[in-house]
Write a protein that holds these residues in place. Structure first.
Motif, mmCIF file in Angstrom:
data_model
loop_
_atom_site.group_PDB
_atom_site.id
_atom_site.type_symbol
_atom_site.label_atom_id
_atom_site.label_comp_id
_atom_site.label_asym_id
_atom_site.label_seq_id
_atom_site.Cartn_x
_atom_site.Cartn_y
_atom_site.Cartn_z
ATOM 1 N N GLY A 1 0.935 -1.543 -0.196
ATOM 2 C CA GLY A 1 -0.057 0.149 0.083
ATOM 3 C C GLY A 1 0.674 1.590 -0.529
ATOM 4 O O GLY A 1 1.813 1.274 -0.872
ATOM 5 N N PRO A 2 0.676 1.993 1.132
ATOM 6 C CA PRO A 2 1.233 3.663 0.766
ATOM 7 C C PRO A 2 2.802 3.133 1.905
ATOM 8 O O PRO A 2 3.373 4.661 2.123
ATOM 9 N N LYS A 3 3.275 2.490 1.788
ATOM 10 C CA LYS A 3 4.125 1.569 2.869
ATOM 11 C C LYS A 3 5.284 0.775 1.747
ATOM 12 O O LYS A 3 5.328 0.266 1.671
ATOM 13 N N SER A 4 6.911 1.622 2.232
ATOM 14 C CA SER A 4 7.632 0.039 1.691
ATOM 15 C C SER A 4 8.765 0.427 2.518
ATOM 16 O O SER A 4 8.983 1.380 3.403
ATOM 17 N N SER A 5 9.346 -0.366 1.898
ATOM 18 C CA SER A 5 11.210 -0.370 2.531
ATOM 19 C C SER A 5 12.291 -1.298 2.322
ATOM 20 O O SER A 5 11.855 -2.022 0.819
ATOM 21 N N VAL A 6 13.152 -0.437 2.771
ATOM 22 C CA VAL A 6 14.273 -0.537 1.466
ATOM 23 C C VAL A 6 15.395 -1.395 2.614
ATOM 24 O O VAL A 6 16.200 -0.214 3.217
ATOM 25 N N ARG A 7 15.998 -2.751 2.210
ATOM 26 C CA ARG A 7 17.466 -2.773 2.579
ATOM 27 C C ARG A 7 18.329 -2.674 1.661
ATOM 28 O O ARG A 7 18.100 -3.269 0.871
ATOM 29 N N TRP A 8 19.269 -2.302 2.109
ATOM 30 C CA TRP A 8 20.210 -1.681 1.099
ATOM 31 C C TRP A 8 21.883 -1.663 2.033
ATOM 32 O O TRP A 8 21.993 -0.910 3.207
ATOM 33 N N ASP B 1 24.939 -1.738 6.918
ATOM 34 C CA ASP B 1 23.679 -2.300 6.251
ATOM 35 C C ASP B 1 22.872 -1.341 6.384
ATOM 36 O O ASP B 1 22.205 -1.748 8.021
ATOM 37 N N MET B 2 21.806 -0.786 5.791
ATOM 38 C CA MET B 2 21.034 0.336 6.453
ATOM 39 C C MET B 2 18.895 -0.976 5.508
ATOM 40 O O MET B 2 18.806 -1.672 4.869
ATOM 41 N N ALA B 3 18.462 -0.643 6.753
ATOM 42 C CA ALA B 3 16.404 -0.315 6.520
ATOM 43 C C ALA B 3 15.879 1.037 6.114
ATOM 44 O O ALA B 3 16.177 1.383 7.591
ATOM 45 N N HIS B 4 15.387 1.256 5.499
ATOM 46 C CA HIS B 4 15.191 2.537 5.684
ATOM 47 C C HIS B 4 12.969 2.249 5.311
ATOM 48 O O HIS B 4 12.783 1.250 4.362
ATOM 49 N N PHE B 5 12.836 2.790 6.243
ATOM 50 C CA PHE B 5 10.683 2.447 5.977
ATOM 51 C C PHE B 5 10.284 3.964 6.175
ATOM 52 O O PHE B 5 10.241 4.627 6.360
ATOM 53 N N LEU B 6 10.140 4.327 4.409
ATOM 54 C CA LEU B 6 9.676 5.132 3.792
ATOM 55 C C LEU B 6 7.531 4.468 3.846
ATOM 56 O O LEU B 6 7.566 3.885 3.503
ATOM 57 N N TYR B 7 7.421 6.249 4.073
ATOM 58 C CA TYR B 7 5.856 6.068 3.903
ATOM 59 C C TYR B 7 5.075 7.409 3.383
ATOM 60 O O TYR B 7 5.922 8.211 3.340
ATOM 61 N N TRP B 8 4.482 6.709 2.001
ATOM 62 C CA TRP B 8 3.928 7.563 0.725
ATOM 63 C C TRP B 8 2.930 8.509 1.426
ATOM 64 O O TRP B 8 1.877 7.679 1.897
#
Lengths: 155, 123
Positions: A91-98, A114-121
């Motif tokens: 849905g409007p939520k996303s996460s990226v592991r990089w 190593d980073m994890a970002h949770f992005l809310y759109w």
């Protein structure tokens, strides 16, 4: 036209995946003004970094504060390469592991994180972001994990 | 350049969202009050791959490990070193077969482990 954010269809999911991937690419190539186009003016950025190193915990309010924090980071650290390991969209939520590598401009030492970002759109922009990270250390294991620069600097 | 659409698409999980969510919440609450990790063995494949990111010179289990027995050994070792409580999930993102969770827990180093480390550092 921006897909409605409450319709988690596959095209919307693909678009958010592309956007998230592009954010990581722009960040590591130093194209911060372009990257900021993905963030709402009043974005809230929540850092959950460790209490050692540069990336400290804290909360920033607004795109200008976020951009200034990136500028301060880049004064001290040169972004090298990055590799995206996973992007999830719900849905409007996303996460990226990089994984990304940095060089301290004074000492020349490199570090890989190593980073994890949770992005809310909302309406095509990120309105809230959470950052989590772990260091691969500064020592030999950091060198093993190092990702060389993979994108030319902006001219 | 990486084709992000192909690269990041995921196969179907074979479970519905509610069941995935239920399992994530159970896993986040491990270990159980009796110190048991049975749920981990129930929900992880025998050949599960796990990766703990960290400084290998300071964190003995940092790195990539293969198999549910290796994973259980690490979880038990962490549970000996740290008393864990107040497990909480703040958010879960489910995309086909992939899950990301924001979770937190309180952890304090156990007295036995602390004494052992002090003894090691003074030798």
């Amino acid at each position: 036209m921006q897909p409605k954010i409450d319709e988690p269809d596959e095209e919307h999911r693909r678009e958010l995946r592309r956007n998230v991937f592009e954010i990581t690419r722009l960040r590591m190539s130093g194209r911060i003004d372009e990257m900021m186009r993905y963030f709402a003016r009043d974005v809230v950025v929540r850092y959950h970094g460790t209490k050692e190193g540069l990336f400290l915990p804290g909360v920033l309010h607004g795109r200008d504060a976020f951009k200034e924090n990136i500028r301060l980071t880049d004064v001290n650290y040169e972004p090298l390469g990055g590799e995206v390991l996973a992007i999830l969209v719900d849905g409007p939520k996303s996460s990226v592991r990089w994984r990304n590598s940095w060089r301290h401009r004074n000492s020349g030492r490199t570090a890989t994180l190593d980073m994890a970002h949770f992005l809310y759109w909302r309406n095509g922009k990120v309105v809230e972001m959470f950052e989590y990270l772990d260091y691969h250390s500064w020592g030999r294991s950091a060198a093993e994990a190092l990702i060389e620069r993979d994108d030319p600097r902006p001219r | 350049m990486t084709n992000s659409e192909d690269f990041f698409s995921r196969p179907p999980p074979g479970l519905d969202r509610d069941e995935i969510r239920r399992r994530v919440e159970l896993l986040a609450r491990q270990p159980a009050e009796n110190g048991d990790f049975a749920v981990v063995r129930d929900f992880c494949a025998q050949d599960v791959v796990c990766e703990f990111v960290g400084d290998k010179s300071r964190i003995p289990y940092a790195g990539r490990h293969f198999g549910v027995d290796a994973l259980l050994n690490i979880l038990r070792a962490i549970n000996i070193d740290f008393a864990q409580s107040e497990q909480q999930i703040d958010d879960v993102i489910i995309d086909s077969g992939g899950v990301a969770a924001q979770a937190s827990r309180a952890a304090s180093i156990s007295p036995i482990s602390y004494a052992s480390r002090m003894a090691s550092s003074s030798n």
